[in-house]
Design an enzyme around this catalytic site. Structure first.
Site, PDB file in Angstrom:
ATOM      1  NE  ARG A  96      29.346  82.519  97.516  1.00  0.00           N
ATOM      2  CZ  ARG A  96      28.163  83.037  97.769  1.00  0.00           C
ATOM      3  NH1 ARG A  96      27.796  84.168  97.169  1.00  0.00           N
ATOM      4  NH2 ARG A  96      27.345  82.452  98.623  1.00  0.00           N
TER       5      ARG A  96
ATOM      6  CD  GLU B  10      33.591  88.673  99.742  1.00  0.00           C
ATOM      7  OE1 GLU B  10      32.842  88.381 100.695  1.00  0.00           O
ATOM      8  OE2 GLU B  10      33.214  88.686  98.565  1.00  0.00           O
TER       9      GLU B  10
ATOM     10  CG  HIS C 178      29.496  89.432  99.654  1.00  0.00           C
ATOM     11  ND1 HIS C 178      30.261  88.278  99.670  1.00  0.00           N
ATOM     12  CD2 HIS C 178      28.269  89.053  99.194  1.00  0.00           C
ATOM     13  CE1 HIS C 178      29.529  87.254  99.249  1.00  0.00           C
ATOM     14  NE2 HIS C 178      28.318  87.704  98.962  1.00  0.00           N
TER      15      HIS C 178
END
Length: 434
Positions: free
Chosen positions: A346, A375, A394
């Site tokens: 993370r 993000e 991601h």
């Protein structure tokens, strides 16, 4: 002669001796073999199942012994698939309770199709899907006393909806989260609700995404070891210049957060001949792990020690109150020369300003980043313009079927266990965040 539906015999083999533990209510009819399965499933009568378990070596995983910690967690490569489903299919009379399910997810989330459109196990029924409590607040649903809540990351504002759902339906005994991370559910309200419901169980999809992320780790290591950016530049310029590359064999991989993802990366690294060191909250759990050479505890000193000996650092820690900002300037200052930092856990676990400075001043050779504090990564972020940073959006676990498989795990593995009254796989401690 009869046997109760909950009775069983557990046979544990220790060396040459065999110990049998038998329910005191058991009397034995003639036994007919149902299947010569690895877990030795036998039928005793038309309405009972006798399960005999042969204990495998200490490090082997076997889902049917809930007393052993390593058996509590699912891994799509190592775990045996469909054991509970097999019991339920062959003996539906073994059902201990019904699963009455509510699904908290976006309407167009087709990754939930195994639950919303598929065939559910005996004793399981989907009552309703929706994105907010108002979608479920009907007398007919309350009368059916739903006891399972399936939560998808696609649910808008899930962190706010979950506490409301738990208050609306006090009959819910089990929450299953379709992702491995549960940070998207964090809220001030949730701990208050959970404190009042100490018997409520939460599980997640741990073990579904590990193998693809482990492959990404090795790709990232090779990206820098073989200087792929230079190869691409030379190809673009049509230049033939040879240069020295680096072997991965003999290098040290440090893993921050030695859970299922971290161990999957360690497994591949060990095949490459790399040494593996790791951080985890309880180092004793890896005492007999053949693929991890050394395990440290948690804390600042342990992290700095890992950073100082590792050629490649893989950060796979979850985002929790304790881990946010954990990999900070002090950690990077302790880094071994020419180190590569890989983050796939993370973004908030890493102090990105400290990481950026370490990349600029060449404390680090490079970084491979699949996750970020913000993000999508803003277009004006300096990471985009750095030659020694590999960026992915991601998505390094995003196969075409990865979320469908996560739902299939719920339907095929944990739902049958719930219906049979067995221990569920992948228990989560919401107070810890994983």
């Amino acid at each position: 002669m009869t046997i109760s539906t909950s009775a069983f015999i557990a046979i544990a083999r220790t060396g040459r001796s065999i110990t049998k533990t038998v329910s005191p209510r058991v009397t034995f009819p003639s036994i007919s073999l149902l299947s010569h399965h690895d877990d030795h499933l036998y039928r005793l009568s038309s309405n009972t199942v006798l399960r005999a378990y042969t204990v495998s070596p200490r490090l082997a995983k076997k889902a049917w012994d809930p007393s052993l910690d390593q058996y509590k967690y699912w891994n799509r490569e190592d775990s045996k698939k469909g054991e509970a489903s097999y019991v339920l299919d062959m003996s539906p009379e073994s059902i201990q309770k019904e699963a009455r399910i509510l699904c908290l997810a976006a309407e167009n989330d087709d990754a939930n199709n195994p639950l919303t459109k598929g065939v559910l196990p005996f004793g399981a029924k989907l009552l309703k899907s929706g994105v907010a409590p108002d979608d479920f607040d009907h007398a007919s649903i309350k009368e059916q006393r739903p006891n399972v809540l399936f939560v998808s990351p696609s649910c808008p504002h899930a962190r706010h909806q979950l506490p409301k759902m738990l208050r609306l339906f006090p009959s819910i005994d089990w929450i299953h989260v379709r992702s491995a991370g549960i940070d998207f559910l964090e809220s001030e309200e949730l701990p208050v609700v959970l404190t009042a419901r100490p018997n409520l169980v939460m599980t997640n999809a741990k073990g579904q995404f590990s193998s693809s992320l482990a492959e990404y780790v090795m790709m990232a290591c090779a990206y820098f070891a073989k200087d792929i950016p230079r190869l691409l530049r030379q190809k673009g310029a049509k230049v033939w210049h040879d240069f020295d590359i680096t072997e991965l064999r003999g290098k040290t991989m440090g893993i921050v957060g030695y859970g299922d993802i971290g161990r999957a990366a360690a497994k591949l690294a060990s095949v490459y001949g790399m040494r593996v060191v790791a951080l985890r909250r309880n180092p004793a759990k890896s005492e007999f792990d053949p693929i991890c050479d050394e395990v440290y505890g948690t804390g600042k000193d342990a992290l700095q020690k890992l950073m100082s000996v590792s050629d490649y650092v893989v950060c796979s820690a979850p985002s929790t109150v304790e881990t946010r900002g954990m990999v900070n300037a002090d950690a990077f200052k302790a880094s071994k020369a020419d180190q590569v930092f890989i983050n796939l856990g993370r973004g908030p676990v890493v102090d990105e300003n400290a990481l950026l400075e370490s990349l600029k001043n060449k404390t680090l050779r490079g970084a491979a980043l699949d996750v970020f504090a913000t993000e999508p990564l803003p277009p004006d972020h300096e990471f985009w313009d750095m030659d020694n940073v590999l960026i992915s959006p991601h998505n390094m676990d995003k196969t075409a079927t990865f979320m469908h498989e996560a739902t299939e795990f719920f339907v095929n593995e944990n739902l049958p266990r719930f219906v049979l009254g067995d221990a569920l796989l992948n228990p989560v401690d919401p107070s810890l965040g994983y």
